[in-house]
Design a protein around this motif. Structure first.
Motif, PDB file in Angstrom:
ATOM      1  N   MET A 207      -2.494  18.244  29.237  1.00  0.00           N
ATOM      2  CA  MET A 207      -3.179  18.335  27.750  1.00  0.00           C
ATOM      3  C   MET A 207      -2.917  19.635  27.442  1.00  0.00           C
ATOM      4  N   SER A 208      -2.270  20.028  26.166  1.00  0.00           N
ATOM      5  CA  SER A 208      -2.218  20.713  25.695  1.00  0.00           C
ATOM      6  C   SER A 208      -3.426  22.391  25.184  1.00  0.00           C
ATOM      7  N   SER A 209      -3.400  22.843  24.420  1.00  0.00           N
ATOM      8  CA  SER A 209      -4.455  23.997  24.535  1.00  0.00           C
ATOM      9  C   SER A 209      -5.507  23.997  23.319  1.00  0.00           C
ATOM     10  N   ALA A 210      -4.427  23.240  22.028  1.00  0.00           N
ATOM     11  CA  ALA A 210      -5.218  22.570  20.604  1.00  0.00           C
ATOM     12  C   ALA A 210      -5.546  21.109  21.070  1.00  0.00           C
ATOM     13  N   SER A 211      -5.259  20.417  21.882  1.00  0.00           N
ATOM     14  CA  SER A 211      -5.842  19.435  22.200  1.00  0.00           C
ATOM     15  C   SER A 211      -7.162  19.378  23.149  1.00  0.00           C
ATOM     16  N   ALA A 212      -7.252  20.184  23.229  1.00  0.00           N
ATOM     17  CA  ALA A 212      -8.567  21.095  24.712  1.00  0.00           C
ATOM     18  C   ALA A 212      -9.197  21.286  23.232  1.00  0.00           C
ATOM     19  N   VAL A 213      -8.835  22.368  22.523  1.00  0.00           N
ATOM     20  CA  VAL A 213     -10.327  22.870  21.807  1.00  0.00           C
ATOM     21  C   VAL A 213     -10.884  21.982  21.072  1.00  0.00           C
TER      22      VAL A 213
ATOM     23  N   SER B 188     -13.343  19.761  22.832  1.00  0.00           N
ATOM     24  CA  SER B 188     -14.001  20.336  23.423  1.00  0.00           C
ATOM     25  C   SER B 188     -15.324  20.553  21.754  1.00  0.00           C
ATOM     26  N   GLN B 189     -14.157  20.972  20.374  1.00  0.00           N
ATOM     27  CA  GLN B 189     -14.994  20.796  19.456  1.00  0.00           C
ATOM     28  C   GLN B 189     -15.592  19.156  19.498  1.00  0.00           C
ATOM     29  N   ARG B 190     -15.471  18.448  19.632  1.00  0.00           N
ATOM     30  CA  ARG B 190     -15.997  16.508  19.127  1.00  0.00           C
ATOM     31  C   ARG B 190     -16.572  17.179  19.950  1.00  0.00           C
ATOM     32  N   ALA B 191     -16.605  17.493  21.331  1.00  0.00           N
ATOM     33  CA  ALA B 191     -18.667  17.216  22.745  1.00  0.00           C
ATOM     34  C   ALA B 191     -19.203  17.998  22.399  1.00  0.00           C
ATOM     35  N   ALA B 192     -18.637  19.054  21.217  1.00  0.00           N
ATOM     36  CA  ALA B 192     -19.945  19.992  20.209  1.00  0.00           C
ATOM     37  C   ALA B 192     -20.832  19.261  19.554  1.00  0.00           C
ATOM     38  N   GLN B 193     -19.799  18.444  18.739  1.00  0.00           N
ATOM     39  CA  GLN B 193     -20.096  17.882  17.367  1.00  0.00           C
ATOM     40  C   GLN B 193     -21.038  16.711  17.699  1.00  0.00           C
ATOM     41  N   ARG B 194     -20.651  15.761  18.857  1.00  0.00           N
ATOM     42  CA  ARG B 194     -21.489  14.748  19.121  1.00  0.00           C
ATOM     43  C   ARG B 194     -22.415  15.254  20.277  1.00  0.00           C
ATOM     44  N   LEU B 195     -22.805  16.462  20.639  1.00  0.00           N
ATOM     45  CA  LEU B 195     -23.912  17.154  21.073  1.00  0.00           C
ATOM     46  C   LEU B 195     -25.086  17.442  20.298  1.00  0.00           C
ATOM     47  N   ALA B 196     -24.034  18.118  18.862  1.00  0.00           N
ATOM     48  CA  ALA B 196     -25.060  18.551  18.016  1.00  0.00           C
ATOM     49  C   ALA B 196     -26.006  17.285  16.934  1.00  0.00           C
TER      50      ALA B 196
ATOM     51  N   GLN C  56     -17.364  13.746   6.897  1.00  0.00           N
ATOM     52  CA  GLN C  56     -17.480  15.971   7.175  1.00  0.00           C
ATOM     53  C   GLN C  56     -16.725  15.831   7.501  1.00  0.00           C
ATOM     54  N   LEU C  57     -17.107  15.005   9.106  1.00  0.00           N
ATOM     55  CA  LEU C  57     -17.176  15.018  10.545  1.00  0.00           C
ATOM     56  C   LEU C  57     -15.536  14.756  10.646  1.00  0.00           C
ATOM     57  N   LYS C  58     -14.419  15.954  11.662  1.00  0.00           N
ATOM     58  CA  LYS C  58     -13.584  15.123  12.463  1.00  0.00           C
ATOM     59  C   LYS C  58     -14.164  13.495  13.701  1.00  0.00           C
ATOM     60  N   GLY C  59     -12.950  12.656  13.823  1.00  0.00           N
ATOM     61  CA  GLY C  59     -12.790  12.807  15.263  1.00  0.00           C
ATOM     62  C   GLY C  59     -14.595  11.635  15.158  1.00  0.00           C
TER      63      GLY C  59
END
Length: 306
Positions: free
Chosen positions: A1-7, A10-18, A303-306
């Protein structure tokens, strides 16, 4: 997995938790009208206890926070020392509570909750002007859909007579203060942790409301142990937990979207009002609640991606 896709993951997981925190926070503060109605002290005194009784658990959370949750800068982007900036949400929330708790005494739970939740309009404007968020036409459509649902939700119980107008105006004033509060918290979350913001804002709100209790001529002492239990429930469930979860979410989600999701509150409050206070819940209100949820889903897609 590339660093860009990993970020991105991670952002999607943080959004789901938020997002989960935001919904749970909205449900927790939906109990507040019930607590306020059952309180044995006046509305301003209830607001005072709501914030002051929340300070001890908030202090414990702040005291034992993870090291990476500590403030990341000594000064905010506004160029004002942190202590000075952290006074702002506290004062705004004090105004919100003063008008909100007072409004519940003069209008229905559903009316008060809906009108006070016109805050998304204030937040959307502030997010565009202050936070530089991009507000899309799709989001504005979602906002309109959600408000149509909210209007349906209270349509059956809304009254224009003198018995309701005063309380409705108080509730609408609450929206201005709460909208400004959410913008302030969203701005601060860039450089301050949730624990710090909640602790200081709660302490400032309580200190600001205390003289108002005296000016309003209200008693500070509940008559029974049940009265104290109601105040502790309001402080720990609706404020420390509910507002704390919302403050956390504002650090990870757009303020405009977050304010719209908080419209889950009038849906839940109308249900709780029917369940515990005997306030009517008609088919139109049930349909309105469903429309509010549709509006929130549309806003998420806009408003949200993913």
């Amino acid at each position: 997995m590339s660093s860009a896709s990993a970020v991105t993951a991670s952002q999607r997981a943080a959004q789901r938790l938020a997002l989960a925190a935001l919904v749970l926070g909205a449900l927790a503060i939906a109990f507040s009208p019930i607590f306020v109605r059952l309180s044995e002290v006046g509305p301003t005194a209830t607001g005072f206890y709501r914030t002051i009784l929340a300070v001890p658990p908030l202090w414990l959370v702040w005291r034992f926070r993870p090291a990476d949750a500590a403030p990341r800068a000594s000064e905010t982007s506004w160029g004002i020392p942190p202590l000075g900036v952290l006074l702002i949400p506290g004062l705004l929330f004090a105004g919100d509570l003063f008008f909100w708790h007072l409004s519940i005494k003069y209008t229905s739970v559903a009316n008060a909750t809906l009108l006070s939740n016109f805050a998304p309009v204030i937040v959307t404007l502030g997010a565009w002007l202050v936070l530089r968020e991009k507000i899309t036409s799709s989001f504005l459509v979602a906002l309109l859909v959600a408000f149509c649902g909210a209007l349906m939700l209270v349509g059956a119980s809304f009254r224009l007579g003198g018995d309701y107008v005063f309380g409705d105006l108080l509730a609408f004033t609450t929206a201005i203060f709460y909208g400004a509060y959410m913008i302030a918290v969203a701005k601060l979350r860039g450089r301050h942790g949730t624990q710090e913001i909640m602790l200081w804002s709660s302490l400032v709100s309580g200190l600001a409301l205390l003289p108002m209790v005296w000016l309003m001529g209200e008693s500070l002492w509940p008559a029974t142990l049940q009265g104290w239990a109601i105040l502790f429930g309001l402080a720990w469930i609706s404020h420390a937990l509910g507002q704390g979860l919302i403050a956390y979410a504002l650090g990870h989600l757009p303020a405009s979207f977050s304010s719209l999701v908080v419209l889950v509150q009038p849906v839940a409050a109308a249900f709780f009002g029917w369940l515990w206070l005997g306030e009517g819940l008609q088919p139109l209100q049930i349909a309105g609640g469903a429309v509010v949820l549709i509006g929130i889903l549309l806003a998420r897609r806009a408003q949200l991606k993913g």
